[in-house]
Motif scaffolding. Sequence first.
Motif, PDB file in Angstrom:
ATOM      1  N   TYR A 244     -26.284 -15.596  -1.829  1.00 23.92           N
ATOM      2  CA  TYR A 244     -25.258 -15.170  -2.198  1.00 23.92           C
ATOM      3  C   TYR A 244     -24.931 -15.081  -3.607  1.00 23.92           C
ATOM      4  O   TYR A 244     -24.707 -14.118  -3.438  1.00 23.92           O
ATOM      5  CB  TYR A 244     -24.406 -16.054  -1.533  1.00 23.92           C
ATOM      6  CG  TYR A 244     -22.622 -16.390  -1.675  1.00 23.92           C
ATOM      7  CD1 TYR A 244     -21.698 -15.406  -0.825  1.00 23.92           C
ATOM      8  CD2 TYR A 244     -22.108 -16.728  -3.005  1.00 23.92           C
ATOM      9  CE1 TYR A 244     -20.673 -14.583  -0.769  1.00 23.92           C
ATOM     10  CE2 TYR A 244     -20.381 -16.132  -3.044  1.00 23.92           C
ATOM     11  CZ  TYR A 244     -19.980 -15.292  -2.018  1.00 23.92           C
ATOM     12  OH  TYR A 244     -18.365 -14.728  -2.140  1.00 23.92           O
ATOM     13  N   SER A 248     -24.237 -11.590  -5.726  1.00 28.18           N
ATOM     14  CA  SER A 248     -22.577 -11.363  -6.712  1.00 28.18           C
ATOM     15  C   SER A 248     -23.103 -11.808  -7.726  1.00 28.18           C
ATOM     16  O   SER A 248     -22.131  -9.685  -8.108  1.00 28.18           O
ATOM     17  CB  SER A 248     -21.989 -13.541  -6.414  1.00 28.18           C
ATOM     18  OG  SER A 248     -22.010 -13.078  -5.378  1.00 28.18           O
ATOM     19  N   GLN A 255     -20.324  -9.736   0.511  1.00 22.93           N
ATOM     20  CA  GLN A 255     -20.662 -10.657   1.786  1.00 22.93           C
ATOM     21  C   GLN A 255     -20.844  -9.293   2.594  1.00 22.93           C
ATOM     22  O   GLN A 255     -21.752  -9.564   3.356  1.00 22.93           O
ATOM     23  CB  GLN A 255     -18.674 -10.016   2.195  1.00 22.93           C
ATOM     24  CG  GLN A 255     -18.001 -11.204   1.258  1.00 22.93           C
ATOM     25  CD  GLN A 255     -16.522 -11.902   1.362  1.00 22.93           C
ATOM     26  OE1 GLN A 255     -16.181 -11.295   2.642  1.00 22.93           O
ATOM     27  NE2 GLN A 255     -15.924 -12.720   0.860  1.00 22.93           N
ATOM     28  N   ASN A 264     -16.874 -18.773   2.809  1.00 20.48           N
ATOM     29  CA  ASN A 264     -15.592 -18.795   1.291  1.00 20.48           C
ATOM     30  C   ASN A 264     -16.521 -18.573   0.532  1.00 20.48           C
ATOM     31  O   ASN A 264     -17.617 -18.594   0.224  1.00 20.48           O
ATOM     32  CB  ASN A 264     -15.703 -20.785   1.207  1.00 20.48           C
ATOM     33  CG  ASN A 264     -14.740 -21.215   2.776  1.00 20.48           C
ATOM     34  OD1 ASN A 264     -14.200 -20.191   3.712  1.00 20.48           O
ATOM     35  ND2 ASN A 264     -15.131 -22.530   3.251  1.00 20.48           N
ATOM     36  N   GLN A 265     -15.921 -17.974  -0.542  1.00 20.49           N
ATOM     37  CA  GLN A 265     -15.720 -18.271  -1.991  1.00 20.49           C
ATOM     38  C   GLN A 265     -17.426 -19.584  -2.417  1.00 20.49           C
ATOM     39  O   GLN A 265     -16.523 -19.888  -2.791  1.00 20.49           O
ATOM     40  CB  GLN A 265     -15.128 -17.384  -2.712  1.00 20.49           C
ATOM     41  CG  GLN A 265     -14.336 -15.981  -2.830  1.00 20.49           C
ATOM     42  CD  GLN A 265     -13.453 -15.361  -4.047  1.00 20.49           C
ATOM     43  OE1 GLN A 265     -12.347 -15.983  -3.629  1.00 20.49           O
ATOM     44  NE2 GLN A 265     -13.802 -15.014  -4.206  1.00 20.49           N
ATOM     45  N   THR A 282     -17.881 -24.457  -3.851  1.00 17.62           N
ATOM     46  CA  THR A 282     -16.925 -23.676  -2.318  1.00 17.62           C
ATOM     47  C   THR A 282     -15.618 -23.672  -2.615  1.00 17.62           C
ATOM     48  O   THR A 282     -14.865 -24.902  -3.135  1.00 17.62           O
ATOM     49  CB  THR A 282     -17.605 -23.982  -1.351  1.00 17.62           C
ATOM     50  OG1 THR A 282     -18.911 -24.214  -1.960  1.00 17.62           O
ATOM     51  CG2 THR A 282     -17.299 -23.656  -0.621  1.00 17.62           C
ATOM     52  N   GLU A 283     -15.325 -22.398  -1.879  1.00 20.27           N
ATOM     53  CA  GLU A 283     -13.297 -22.766  -1.901  1.00 20.27           C
ATOM     54  C   GLU A 283     -13.364 -23.312  -0.896  1.00 20.27           C
ATOM     55  O   GLU A 283     -14.441 -22.756   0.409  1.00 20.27           O
ATOM     56  CB  GLU A 283     -12.930 -21.350  -2.279  1.00 20.27           C
ATOM     57  CG  GLU A 283     -11.891 -21.226  -1.693  1.00 20.27           C
ATOM     58  CD  GLU A 283     -11.314 -19.178  -2.034  1.00 20.27           C
ATOM     59  OE1 GLU A 283     -10.095 -19.686  -1.566  1.00 20.27           O
ATOM     60  OE2 GLU A 283     -11.461 -18.412  -2.428  1.00 20.27           O
TER      61      GLU A 283
END
Length: 456
Positions: A244, A248, A255, A264-265, A282-283
């Motif tokens: 991930y 990014s 995503q 989750n971001q 992590t959010e």
Amino acid sequence: MPRKLISVSTIDPETGHISMRRSHPWINNFNEYIISSCRSNMDIKFIWTGSDTKALVYYITDYITKTSLSFHDTFSLIQKSITSFKNVSDQTETESAIERSRKLVLRCYNTLASQQELSGVQVASYLMNWGDHYTTHKFQGLYLIQTEIFLQTELNELRIKQNLEHASHDVIDDDNVFDDENTAAEDDNEEKFQIQSTENKNNFVLVNTRVDYQYRSDTLSKICLYDFVSTFYKRKMNATDAKYLSKSSTTEDPQGIRKGRPPNQRFPFQEQHPQATTYLLTEYSEAHIPILYGPQIPRHDREDTKERYSRALLTLFVPWRSVSDLCDVNENWEDALKSRQHHISADSWNIIENIQLLHECKKDRDEHLLRVITEAQTENDTIDPELVIPSRNMRDEYDDTSDNEDLLELLGNLNEYTTNALNSAKKTTENIYIEETIEAVEKVGRFTHTHSKHYY
């Protein structure tokens, strides 16, 4: 608590305070219809002013969230269990230390459990396996004072360095010397860390929330500490997280097109973080509410704690990575807050206003209790100095004593100085007291209709 006798009901036009007629000192204010329907004790009061409303809200909130057993009661019960355990006659010397420890813990638990008051709702919740508590929000703890002390220490070191540079040039400006008056008081609140592993499982590092926030991702540079604790949590990185983060870092949408709920971001730490290669942020799926451990944020209108108040707000609600982002070397915390308050968001200002409102509710609650005690005095309407709650201005700003302890001490003094004095003066027995109470209720004349007969 005995109340002042009032011959005629009156209303104070200036304060709006209603004094109901009372013919006996041990009768509370009551409504004849409500007390007849509920058939229980009551103490009714007309809420006329905003201060009474705040006092009532704080009292109700404090009452419904109180613990069922206080610390001193818990320790007394445990001591009783230990004493009983030592006196058990069937305990043999052949039992192992583990077995003796198990029995001791079990006895202490059973003693505490037997003294717990359980409501019908709690019992039903246990039987249905619904847990032992219910909350409308999720919470996350934050040791704010430790982060404040870290920033204060950094600022003091910068000031010392500057003073040494000035001294080397024979230039010392006394106006730029800021003595930290609370250094001794802060010794008991030193910053604490957790020991966690790194990429090499044989190596360990010291980390805490302050380190995680200070070395957060560059993408989160504009987020304050309060929002950081509320929105993100740290966890160990796995292969999916690494994939991930690699996506990014490119222009490609991390995503992409995928089925199901979006993840989750996640954000990496800066390279300076001791766990930058093994952990990430992590959010939360649902925002948490930070709970401040240790000394709480003081009132903004107290002269003796303005520096602490300003430092706490800057630490919580202004984004920073070092103390230089919050306060200059030649600046105090109060001036720093004035010059940087435009960095505080509108939502954060609402939280700050609520913090002050909580202090006002506490103050109004204490004043209301003091007024009730004053009205209960039987001689010359004077209040015993022993019953007065100590002023908060006379306390150390880092005093973590709960307000509940103040009230317990106050009520204890009340029992000692007021109730005992009244009982010793009257020398009445329980039966005489009950007879006087019934006689006083009959004299009020509110329940005459209960003795009349109705024919249908």
